[in-house]
Design a protein around this motif. Structure first.
Motif, PDB file in Angstrom:
ATOM      1  N   TYR A 139      -6.006   7.200  10.053  1.00 17.89           N
ATOM      2  CA  TYR A 139      -5.728   5.771   9.946  1.00 17.89           C
ATOM      3  C   TYR A 139      -6.046   5.302   8.535  1.00 17.89           C
ATOM      4  O   TYR A 139      -7.130   5.570   8.009  1.00 17.89           O
ATOM      5  CB  TYR A 139      -6.571   4.985  10.950  1.00 17.89           C
ATOM      6  CG  TYR A 139      -6.062   5.178  12.353  1.00 17.89           C
ATOM      7  CD1 TYR A 139      -5.205   4.242  12.929  1.00 17.89           C
ATOM      8  CD2 TYR A 139      -6.398   6.311  13.080  1.00 17.89           C
ATOM      9  CE1 TYR A 139      -4.713   4.435  14.210  1.00 17.89           C
ATOM     10  CE2 TYR A 139      -5.903   6.512  14.355  1.00 17.89           C
ATOM     11  CZ  TYR A 139      -5.061   5.569  14.914  1.00 17.89           C
ATOM     12  OH  TYR A 139      -4.561   5.765  16.173  1.00 17.89           O
ATOM     13  N   LEU A 140      -5.081   4.632   7.937  1.00 20.88           N
ATOM     14  CA  LEU A 140      -5.283   4.086   6.594  1.00 20.88           C
ATOM     15  C   LEU A 140      -5.964   2.731   6.743  1.00 20.88           C
ATOM     16  O   LEU A 140      -5.390   1.792   7.305  1.00 20.88           O
ATOM     17  CB  LEU A 140      -3.923   3.917   5.902  1.00 20.88           C
ATOM     18  CG  LEU A 140      -3.938   3.169   4.577  1.00 20.88           C
ATOM     19  CD1 LEU A 140      -4.680   3.973   3.508  1.00 20.88           C
ATOM     20  CD2 LEU A 140      -2.504   2.893   4.104  1.00 20.88           C
ATOM     21  N   LYS A 141      -7.198   2.628   6.237  1.00 19.67           N
ATOM     22  CA  LYS A 141      -7.922   1.359   6.348  1.00 19.67           C
ATOM     23  C   LYS A 141      -7.686   0.557   5.087  1.00 19.67           C
ATOM     24  O   LYS A 141      -8.176   0.905   4.005  1.00 19.67           O
ATOM     25  CB  LYS A 141      -9.411   1.624   6.565  1.00 19.67           C
ATOM     26  CG  LYS A 141      -9.681   2.291   7.907  1.00 19.67           C
ATOM     27  CD  LYS A 141     -11.166   2.331   8.212  1.00 19.67           C
ATOM     28  CE  LYS A 141     -11.432   2.895   9.595  1.00 19.67           C
ATOM     29  NZ  LYS A 141     -10.971   4.270   9.795  1.00 19.67           N
ATOM     30  N   GLY A 178      -7.336   0.039  10.975  1.00 22.69           N
ATOM     31  CA  GLY A 178      -6.395   0.735  10.099  1.00 22.69           C
ATOM     32  C   GLY A 178      -5.015   0.890  10.689  1.00 22.69           C
ATOM     33  O   GLY A 178      -4.737   0.443  11.810  1.00 22.69           O
ATOM     34  N   LEU A 179      -4.172   1.538   9.906  1.00 21.84           N
ATOM     35  CA  LEU A 179      -2.788   1.779  10.321  1.00 21.84           C
ATOM     36  C   LEU A 179      -2.573   3.278  10.426  1.00 21.84           C
ATOM     37  O   LEU A 179      -2.988   4.017   9.531  1.00 21.84           O
ATOM     38  CB  LEU A 179      -1.838   1.261   9.236  1.00 21.84           C
ATOM     39  CG  LEU A 179      -1.570  -0.226   9.179  1.00 21.84           C
ATOM     40  CD1 LEU A 179      -0.864  -0.567   7.868  1.00 21.84           C
ATOM     41  CD2 LEU A 179      -0.705  -0.654  10.363  1.00 21.84           C
ATOM     42  N   PRO A 180      -1.915   3.732  11.479  1.00 20.48           N
ATOM     43  CA  PRO A 180      -1.638   5.176  11.525  1.00 20.48           C
ATOM     44  C   PRO A 180      -0.760   5.539  10.325  1.00 20.48           C
ATOM     45  O   PRO A 180       0.290   4.918  10.109  1.00 20.48           O
ATOM     46  CB  PRO A 180      -0.881   5.359  12.842  1.00 20.48           C
ATOM     47  CG  PRO A 180      -0.563   3.997  13.341  1.00 20.48           C
ATOM     48  CD  PRO A 180      -1.342   2.985  12.584  1.00 20.48           C
ATOM     49  N   ALA A 199       0.835  -1.201   0.000  1.00 28.80           N
ATOM     50  CA  ALA A 199       0.000   0.000   0.000  1.00 28.80           C
ATOM     51  C   ALA A 199       0.868   1.249   0.000  1.00 28.80           C
ATOM     52  O   ALA A 199       1.950   1.275   0.598  1.00 28.80           O
ATOM     53  CB  ALA A 199      -0.900  -0.005   1.232  1.00 28.80           C
ATOM     54  N   VAL A 200       0.399   2.270  -0.713  1.00 28.98           N
ATOM     55  CA  VAL A 200       1.102   3.555  -0.756  1.00 28.98           C
ATOM     56  C   VAL A 200       0.144   4.612  -0.230  1.00 28.98           C
ATOM     57  O   VAL A 200      -1.016   4.671  -0.652  1.00 28.98           O
ATOM     58  CB  VAL A 200       1.504   3.914  -2.209  1.00 28.98           C
ATOM     59  CG1 VAL A 200       2.254   5.246  -2.250  1.00 28.98           C
ATOM     60  CG2 VAL A 200       2.344   2.817  -2.835  1.00 28.98           C
ATOM     61  N   PHE A 201       0.628   5.420   0.695  1.00 31.58           N
ATOM     62  CA  PHE A 201      -0.181   6.504   1.256  1.00 31.58           C
ATOM     63  C   PHE A 201       0.583   7.804   1.025  1.00 31.58           C
ATOM     64  O   PHE A 201       1.718   7.962   1.471  1.00 31.58           O
ATOM     65  CB  PHE A 201      -0.395   6.265   2.757  1.00 31.58           C
ATOM     66  CG  PHE A 201      -1.188   7.348   3.424  1.00 31.58           C
ATOM     67  CD1 PHE A 201      -2.568   7.274   3.466  1.00 31.58           C
ATOM     68  CD2 PHE A 201      -0.555   8.447   3.990  1.00 31.58           C
ATOM     69  CE1 PHE A 201      -3.318   8.279   4.074  1.00 31.58           C
ATOM     70  CE2 PHE A 201      -1.294   9.457   4.600  1.00 31.58           C
ATOM     71  CZ  PHE A 201      -2.680   9.368   4.638  1.00 31.58           C
ATOM     72  N   ALA A 202      -0.016   8.739   0.300  1.00 30.56           N
ATOM     73  CA  ALA A 202       0.675  10.001  -0.018  1.00 30.56           C
ATOM     74  C   ALA A 202      -0.082  11.178   0.574  1.00 30.56           C
ATOM     75  O   ALA A 202      -1.314  11.176   0.630  1.00 30.56           O
ATOM     76  CB  ALA A 202       0.766  10.167  -1.526  1.00 30.56           C
TER      77      ALA A 202
END
Ligand code: DGJ
Length: 727
Positions: A678-680, A707-709, A663-666
């Motif tokens: 939080y990234l679910k 989710g993930l912080p 997963a990529v969170f920008a």
């Protein structure tokens, strides 16, 4: 599965999760009955035209003979002009008397196993699936032609491919003024329309709007699909989100002028059609001839937009020509943004040598290697090596690549001709033009008349000669302008309006011949970036340069939007230099890599200008990409946070067995004093325990629901990535 239910004269097409029902009504009218979530075949006895009012455009008594129904209010499966249905027709023809009225009635049908190839017209193929095809033959009593409607059912992907074939069974010419690839009518419903629109350097932004009374259409009149739109549209319910609700996705396997139109009538019924744009289209069909429309595909999802996208992605990766072939996608370094036209033997040798040890598979020499091309004003069509820049040809470049363990790729723009070129001197009439008008130049170039066989032969021979002479494993096929000055010296007056479609048929023929002759070469599509990003090109070329905009933050929207229809394995994305050449923005090297990672990955910068830290990061990025290749080729893609709606953007790839994910969170722009985020994650196995980035261990359900912080003190343009492996 396809069944004909004789008791009710209905065709029942079903996939794992959807049904499509067609009914032969009285007087052999072929009507549409249902498309949507799966229903039982037996229930096709339901009263059909209930509540449909009579109007003043042709009435008939309904099935129960209880009330009059108007044709204007009847859902036709392939509506024609002049027979009482006043909404958008799927087909308009003209007979020898100049009359356009038709009456199409059911004649016969057949259900067969498998699916016919339309080559060189691109189309989906069966792959390893068991596909049934229904052909319904209709006949026109006014002008004497036949229409076959084809439906092929891909059960697992909830997809139906469709096309029409028109056969002139009369003894005089007929003209086809419009022939859509598909038409479908829906009962009144508050649909919204999603399309992909944009411009050069910001292709395929997601647009979502309500559909109200009247017509709403997206189309191209450019000769190619274009940066401005895409031959795709989705009809969705108002409450449809990424992960829930109904979506119908429609796309065309075509790279020329298209039109996708939705029309809502006076009772709120909706008709949707997609096909060749009838604008400037007029095809003369002689007795005995057949016209084949491009193929359209529809997918149904009750699992929101992500569900729709996954079905499109699977169809592309499993059933679409070269996109379904297992050609290895190389990790490339491209010369364009690094050197532009400033290339020569020595500079390229140095450039390639600088890539030593970075684990890059292929060096791609972009524009500027041929004719006397020192800028963009000359030489298109002169596909022989620039003698001043490369006195010994490209042998040395190939040798240096080999010495560094790399393959060699080359740029072409095969459909073009520069007025300043040897080719133009020899054949000034080969460009698209009309008499008494100097054709318009764009980027100092004209377009070759690809409707002409001798021109296709010439381009084939020139490109093939280079591919034969040098050891080339990759071709970037560019196309940098729209088509104007429509006219062909080779077509008679009555066929001039066939030009646009014949142009793209010529391009497909050339692509067909070259990809067949050089099966080991990976062809990459490009059209000033993503100006021809469609299933037609993806049939011949498994990947496309997504956009000339290489800014990672801009790419969030472009890639997010593109993923609505096309898998990330169809997109190419490169890490380029900063300040970025399109936006002048500076984005961290890590972010540039992270955003490009889920696509066909590479670089487009001069390694010599990088710091040691950045060079070290290239090694990490290429190593990570090797680990992701499988996921990109076969994994399920999930959009999570939309860059169009939030300050973030995130997406995720999950392996088919759900054992791995990435997963990529920008963060696009930081909001001051914002709460935690939080990234679910999505698509995981709730019961599996995953190790995240080699450390933290959590269950799939926790990762998806809690989710993930992800945004602990982010900075503008930063990214966080999560690699998940089953424990
Ligand atoms: C447009 C392409 O999109 C670029 O990547 C580059 O190949 C140039 N053309 C070269 O002229």
């Amino acid at each position: 599965m396809i069944k004909f239910i004789s008791g009710t004269d209905s065709f029942y097409l079903s996939t794992d999760n959807s049904s499509y029902v067609i009914k032969i009504l009285k007087d052999d009218m072929l009507c549409h009955r249902y498309y949507g979530q799966k229903i039982s075949a037996e229930e096709t006895e339901l009263p059909y035209l209930c509540g449909r009012k009579s109007n003043s455009s042709g009435e008939f008594l309904d099935e129960e003979n209880t009330c009059f129904v108007s044709k204007e209010n009847t859902p036709f499966e392939y509506p024609v002009f002049g027979d009482g249905d006043l909404r958008n027709p799927a087909m308009i023809t003209e007979n020898r008397f100049g009359q356009r009225t038709s009456r199409l009635i059911y004649k016969s049908h057949r259900i067969t196993k498998g699916k016919k190839s339309l080559s060189p017209l691109p189309s989906f193929d069966v792959g390893t699936e068991d596909v049934d095809t229904l052909e319904i033959i209709l006949s026109d009593s006014v002008s004497g032609y036949e229409v076959s409607l084809f439906y092929s059912v891909f059960e697992k992907e909830d997809a139906i491919t469709r096309r029409a074939e028109i056969r002139n069974t009369s003894d005089t010419d007929i003209k086809i003024l419009s022939a859509q690839s598909m038409s479908v009518d829906f009962e009144p419903r508050d649909f919204e329309l999603i399309t992909l629109n944009g411009a050069w350097a910001r292709e395929r932004y997601i647009e979502r709007r309500p559909i109200t009374a009247g017509s709403l259409a997206i189309e191209s009149r450019r000769g190619a699909t274009g940066h401005q739109g895409n031959p795709f549209a989705a009809l969705v319910d108002k409450n449809t989100t990424e992960d829930s609700g109904i979506s119908y996705g429609f796309a065309l396997v075509y790279s020329g002028n298209y039109k996708a139109a939705a029309e809502v009538d006076q009772y709120g019924s909706l008709r949707f059609q997609i096909g060749i744009n009838p604008f400037n289209f007029d095809w003369t069909l002689a007795p005995g001839e057949t016209f084949v429309t491009p193929e359209a595909i529809s997918v149904f999802s009750a699992e929101g937009l992500n569900g729709m996208s996954r079905r499109f992605h699977n169809m592309c990766r499993k059933h679409l020509g070269k996109s379904a072939a297992s050609l290895k996608r190389p990790l490339v370094i491209n010369s364009w943004e690094a050197m532009y036209f400033d290339i020569n033997d020595r500079a390229v040798e140095q450039f390639v040598n600088n890539c030593k040890g970075l684990d890059i598979d292929t060096f791609v020499l972009d524009d500027g290697w041929f004719g006397v091309r020192d800028d963009d004003s000359t030489s298109l069509g002169d596909w022989f090596v620039h003698k001043t820049k490369f006195p010994d040809g490209l042998k040395n470049v190939v040798r240096v690549c080999r010495e560094n363990g790399m393959n060699f790729g080359l740029w072409f723009e095969p459909e073009m001709i520069s007025p300043k070129s040897e080719l133009f001197k020899a054949h000034p009439d080969w460009c698209i033009h009309v008499e008494n008008k100097k054709p318009l130049e764009s980027r100092s170039q004209l377009v070759l008349d690809m409707t002409r066989g001798e021109i296709i032969d010439f381009v084939y021979d020139s490109v093939a000669a280079i591919l034969d002479e040098y050891d080339i494993s990759y071709v970037k096929w560019d196309m940098n302008r729209n088509i104007t000055d429509i006219g062909s010296a080779a077509l008679p007056a009555e066929k001039q309006d066939e030009f646009y479609h014949r142009y793209i048929l010529g391009v497909y023929e050339l692509m067909h011949r070259l990809t067949e002759a050089f099966p080991h070469v990976l062809f990459e599509g490009c059209a000033g970036g993503g100006g021809r990003f469609d299933f037609g090109i993806l049939y011949y070329m498994p990947q496309i340069w997504t956009s000339d905009d290489t800014d990672a933050i801009e790419r969030l929207k472009i890639q997010y939007g593109t993923s609505l229809v096309y898998p990330t394995s169809a997109m190419t994305a490169h890490v380029s230099a900063c300040p970025n050449h399109q936006t002048r923005r500076t984005v961290p090297f890590k972010t540039r890599g992270d955003v490009a990672q889920v696509c066909n990955f590479g670089y487009e910068l001069d390694v010599a200008k990088l710091s040691d830290d950045e060079k070290a990061m290239i090694k990490e990025q290429t190593a990570l990409h090797r680990k992701l290749e499988d996921l990109i080729a076969t994994g399920d893609f999930y959009r999570i946070d939309s860059p169009f709606e939030t300050e973030f953007c995130s997406w995720e790839l999950v392996s088919a067995d759900k054992k791995r994910a990435f997963a990529v969170f920008a963060t696009q722009k930081v909001t001051a004093n914002r709460g935690g985020y939080y990234l679910k994650l999505k698509g995981l196995d709730p019961e599996k325990i995953y190790r995240i980035n080699g450390k933290l261990k959590l269950h799939g359900d926790t990762l998806m629901n809690y989710g993930l912080p992800a945004a602990d003190n982010p900075t503008d343009f930063s990214t966080v990535t999560f690699e998940l492996e089953e424990e």
